[in-house]
Write a protein that holds these residues in place. Structure first.
Motif, PDB file in Angstrom:
ATOM      1  N   HIS A 121      11.632   2.164  15.902  1.00  0.00           N
ATOM      2  CA  HIS A 121      10.823   1.172  15.182  1.00  0.00           C
ATOM      3  C   HIS A 121      11.382  -0.242  15.366  1.00  0.00           C
ATOM      4  O   HIS A 121      12.561  -0.404  15.693  1.00  0.00           O
ATOM      5  CB  HIS A 121      10.775   1.528  13.696  1.00  0.00           C
ATOM      6  N   PRO A 122      10.551  -1.267  15.112  1.00  0.00           N
ATOM      7  CA  PRO A 122      11.052  -2.637  15.241  1.00  0.00           C
ATOM      8  C   PRO A 122      11.808  -3.094  13.995  1.00  0.00           C
ATOM      9  O   PRO A 122      11.850  -2.376  13.002  1.00  0.00           O
ATOM     10  CB  PRO A 122       9.772  -3.446  15.425  1.00  0.00           C
ATOM     11  N   GLU A 142      12.468  -9.949  17.364  1.00  0.00           N
ATOM     12  CA  GLU A 142      12.364  -8.629  16.765  1.00  0.00           C
ATOM     13  C   GLU A 142      12.366  -7.560  17.848  1.00  0.00           C
ATOM     14  O   GLU A 142      11.477  -7.502  18.683  1.00  0.00           O
ATOM     15  CB  GLU A 142      11.093  -8.539  15.915  1.00  0.00           C
ATOM     16  N   ARG A 178       6.339   7.629  10.619  1.00  0.00           N
ATOM     17  CA  ARG A 178       6.505   8.291  11.909  1.00  0.00           C
ATOM     18  C   ARG A 178       5.828   9.667  11.921  1.00  0.00           C
ATOM     19  O   ARG A 178       5.138  10.030  12.862  1.00  0.00           O
ATOM     20  CB  ARG A 178       8.020   8.434  12.169  1.00  0.00           C
ATOM     21  N   THR A 190      10.868  -4.026   0.864  1.00  0.00           N
ATOM     22  CA  THR A 190       9.443  -4.085   0.503  1.00  0.00           C
ATOM     23  C   THR A 190       8.577  -3.986   1.751  1.00  0.00           C
ATOM     24  O   THR A 190       7.531  -3.341   1.741  1.00  0.00           O
ATOM     25  CB  THR A 190       9.137  -5.422  -0.198  1.00  0.00           C
ATOM     26  N   ARG A 191       9.008  -4.632   2.809  1.00  0.00           N
ATOM     27  CA  ARG A 191       8.240  -4.608   4.051  1.00  0.00           C
ATOM     28  C   ARG A 191       7.958  -3.166   4.488  1.00  0.00           C
ATOM     29  O   ARG A 191       6.875  -2.836   4.960  1.00  0.00           O
ATOM     30  CB  ARG A 191       9.018  -5.340   5.145  1.00  0.00           C
ATOM     31  N   LYS A 220       7.815  -0.535   2.521  1.00  0.00           N
ATOM     32  CA  LYS A 220       6.849   0.108   1.618  1.00  0.00           C
ATOM     33  C   LYS A 220       5.434  -0.270   2.060  1.00  0.00           C
ATOM     34  O   LYS A 220       4.551   0.591   2.166  1.00  0.00           O
ATOM     35  CB  LYS A 220       7.087  -0.333   0.174  1.00  0.00           C
ATOM     36  N   VAL A 221       5.211  -1.541   2.346  1.00  0.00           N
ATOM     37  CA  VAL A 221       3.884  -2.020   2.737  1.00  0.00           C
ATOM     38  C   VAL A 221       3.447  -1.369   4.044  1.00  0.00           C
ATOM     39  O   VAL A 221       2.354  -0.819   4.147  1.00  0.00           O
ATOM     40  CB  VAL A 221       3.887  -3.562   2.874  1.00  0.00           C
ATOM     41  N   GLN A 222       4.328  -1.409   5.062  1.00  0.00           N
ATOM     42  CA  GLN A 222       3.913  -1.003   6.404  1.00  0.00           C
ATOM     43  C   GLN A 222       4.053   0.496   6.667  1.00  0.00           C
ATOM     44  O   GLN A 222       3.432   1.011   7.593  1.00  0.00           O
ATOM     45  CB  GLN A 222       4.692  -1.799   7.453  1.00  0.00           C
ATOM     46  N   ASP A 261       2.090   2.125   2.097  1.00  0.00           N
ATOM     47  CA  ASP A 261       0.776   1.606   1.683  1.00  0.00           C
ATOM     48  C   ASP A 261      -0.252   1.681   2.813  1.00  0.00           C
ATOM     49  O   ASP A 261      -1.406   2.040   2.586  1.00  0.00           O
ATOM     50  CB  ASP A 261       0.889   0.164   1.176  1.00  0.00           C
ATOM     51  N   ASP A 262       0.175   1.356   4.050  1.00  0.00           N
ATOM     52  CA  ASP A 262      -0.743   1.393   5.199  1.00  0.00           C
ATOM     53  C   ASP A 262      -1.382   2.766   5.370  1.00  0.00           C
ATOM     54  O   ASP A 262      -2.479   2.885   5.895  1.00  0.00           O
ATOM     55  CB  ASP A 262       0.009   1.060   6.501  1.00  0.00           C
ATOM     56  N   PHE A 263      -0.688   3.822   4.962  1.00  0.00           N
ATOM     57  CA  PHE A 263      -1.193   5.181   5.171  1.00  0.00           C
ATOM     58  C   PHE A 263      -1.509   5.882   3.851  1.00  0.00           C
ATOM     59  O   PHE A 263      -1.641   7.101   3.817  1.00  0.00           O
ATOM     60  CB  PHE A 263      -0.167   5.986   5.989  1.00  0.00           C
ATOM     61  N   ARG A 303      18.848 -16.054  -4.695  1.00  0.00           N
ATOM     62  CA  ARG A 303      18.844 -14.733  -5.310  1.00  0.00           C
ATOM     63  C   ARG A 303      19.842 -13.832  -4.588  1.00  0.00           C
ATOM     64  O   ARG A 303      20.106 -14.018  -3.390  1.00  0.00           O
ATOM     65  CB  ARG A 303      17.440 -14.116  -5.261  1.00  0.00           C
ATOM     66  N   GLU A 340      21.375  -6.221  -0.264  1.00  0.00           N
ATOM     67  CA  GLU A 340      21.557  -7.181   0.827  1.00  0.00           C
ATOM     68  C   GLU A 340      22.962  -7.748   0.798  1.00  0.00           C
ATOM     69  O   GLU A 340      23.390  -8.334  -0.185  1.00  0.00           O
ATOM     70  CB  GLU A 340      20.532  -8.313   0.700  1.00  0.00           C
TER      71      GLU A 340
END
Lengths: 420, 118
Positions: free
Chosen positions: A50-51, A61, A175, A197-198, A200-202, A205-207, A391, A396
């Motif tokens: 994955h990227p 990227e 995957r 979060t990215r 979770k979205v991609q 949520d996308d699927f 923050r 991180e």
């Protein structure tokens, strides 16, 4: 026994080992040998198709194989040597020898002037988190499933549940979906997402993959193969609430429940381990308590970005080469780095202060999220470095720089405090 | 039409609400920076994703080669692209960035190898 001599011997050919090898060569070490147990170099990045890699180091990227490929190509070009399919059994810290075994040479002794430990980490398993139930086939760690799907062309199941919302778990949810499996749920014990979060979205949520926060698996059902799982909501003490228990029919359970530095060799060599990171204690040269042995990457502390691993490992490579050549700066005093307010751990753990000033970076994780804070380094009564952060978050890694010439006394304290 | 979009530009994860119809955006609210507005607008009109997967090879020892779409693809085409990719068998040797599927699903975007196989 087959014998091999080199200046710098590196245990592990993943991103840490490859970056260290490149840096050691560039610093002037003549023979640099990477010992790798897999049949090819690149480590875990080979299966991370994955990227999302390289954004800070290369400013673009890349996928895992592309990122590893760049370092592998550079290492080959610089003349780094590789011993593949070779399992290291022992590191002898007194003589700087590494004993490994492989099909071609049998037992092999590598004699080096310095050794770099770059074994990375491994996944926590079902045994580590003690899920009740029988022990059927079909329970995998997310990373094992990733290797099977992405490198060995084996789809591990058709109806999948994932425990843990770490990045590897979410990435595997996507995957498996792309490969035609049905991902029925991602279950997370905490009341917040463990990964980015990215993802979770991609990936979820996308699927339309449901995420259950504050839930855990209470039992695995199935005798020969997983038939399903029971899961329930947890209370504030993380105990399952019986009345909320539900059943999902599935044939596969993937676990994404954290990583542990792989330090069997380090412990066997008697090298000091930090109990918080579970990795060897190091100074700013990435030198362990055994002076000829250096360490870098996830074996020292689990990183969130491979870009940080490369930067840290290049230090290990550079200074291990200097040690091998006898040019490592002479230590005048040792300074301990101490975790102050809202700092979970610091890496490196100590500084070997030499006569000449050095600019050092301390990497750390906070204990709890906060915003509008000041990160500062105190030595004696003085603040020798400080910076503001919008923050901070335990997920991180942060870092702060200062000069060793500003250090007074025998310790420095790093703290993260609310802005006045 | 109103759509809630979680911004993925930075780890803040702002919840942005976009209101509009097709390419016509009426309002973007909830973002705290300009980058969020740009992301949410694009995500509202034309959501795109980089597709990364694997393609089978004719080499038994290395049965798969990792691949990616050269550029982000329209999100709604991702599963169609997977259908095409699943049927491919790549001839070895394969070099990094070899084009393995040209102009996939008429998107004008190529699928390229991100690894090498001898």
């Amino acid at each position: 026994m087959y014998n091999f001599e080199c200046d710098v011997a590196i245990v592990g050919g993943g991103p840490a080992g490859l970056s260290a090898a490149v840096a050691a060569k560039k610093e002037g070490a003549k023979r640099v040998l990477v010992i790798e147990r897999d049949e090819s170099i690149g480590g875990i990045l080979q299966q991370c198709i994955h990227p999302g890699f390289g954004l800070t180091y290369f400013k673009e990227e890349l996928t895992g194989p592309e990122y590893a490929g760049r370092f592998a190509a550079e290492a080959v070009e610089l003349g780094v040597e590789f011993l593949l399919n070779s399992m290291v059994l022992e590191v002898n810290e007194k003589e700087n020898t590494v004993i490994c075994v492989n099909k071609e040479y049998g037992m092999t002794e590598v004699k080096a002037s310095s050794v770099i430990l770059a074994m990375g980490c491994r996944e926590r398993t079902r045994a580590n988190i003690m899920i009740p139930g029988s022990r059927p086939a079909g329970v995998y760690t997310a990373g094992s499933a990733q290797r099977l799907v992405n490198r060995q062309n084996q789809l591990v199941g058709k109806k999948v549940v994932i425990l843990g919302s770490g990045d590897i778990g979410m990435i595997m949810a996507r995957r498996m979906t792309l490969e035609g499996a049905e991902v029925l749920a991602v279950i997370e014990l905490m009341d917040f997402l463990a990964g980015l979060t990215r993802n979770k979205v991609q990936c979820l949520d996308d699927f339309d993959i449901p995420l259950y926060l504050s839930h855990t698996i209470t039992k695995i059902d199935g005798y020969q193969r997983v038939k399903g799982i029971y899961f329930a909501q947890v209370d504030e003490n993380k105990k399952p609430i019986k009345e909320t228990e539900q059943y999902i029919e599935c044939d596969t359970l993937l676990l994404s429940v954290g990583l542990l530095p792989e330090n069997e060799l380090t412990r066997k060599a008697g090298i000091e381990i930090n109990p918080i990171t579970n990795g060897p204690k190091v100074n700013q040269y990435m030198q362990t308590s055994a002076e000829g042995v250096f360490a870098c990457g996830n074996v020292v502390h689990v990183n969130d970005l491979v870009d940080n691993v490369s930067v840290e490992s290049m230090k290990a490579g550079k200074f291990a080469a200097q040690y091998a050549m006898g040019t490592l700066p002479k230590t005048q005093k040792i300074v301990q780095n101490i975790s102050g307010e809202n700092v979970r751990y610091l890496c490196p753990h100590s500084l070997s202060v030499a006569e000449e000033n050095e600019k050092v970076s301390l990497y750390f994780r906070v204990l709890h999220p906060d915003n509008k804070v000041t990160i500062r380094v105190k030595s004696g009564d003085q603040i020798i470095s400080s910076k503001k952060a919008q923050r901070v978050n335990p997920g991180e890694m942060e870092h702060i720089e200062f000069n060793t010439s500003d250090v007074a006394g025998d310790n420095v304290v790093v703290e993260v405090v609310k802005e006045a | 039409m109103k759509k809630e979009i979680i911004c993925t530009v930075c780890p803040m994860g702002c919840r942005i609400t976009v209101e509009g119809e097709g390419e016509n955006i009426i309002s973007v609210t909830g973002n705290i920076c300009k980058r969020g507005e740009v992301y949410a607008s694009a995500e509202f009109c034309h959501p795109v994703r980089i597709l990364t997967t694997t393609i089978k090879t004719d080499n038994e020892k290395t049965p798969l080669v990792p691949v990616r779409s050269e550029k982000p693809l329209p999100k709604e085409k991702v599963m169609d692209c997977m259908e095409v990719i699943r049927k491919q068998v790549a001839k070895t040797p394969i070099a990094m960035y070899d084009v393995l599927v040209e102009n996939i699903c008429d998107t004008g975007i190529n699928i390229v190898a991100t690894g090498a196989v001898k």
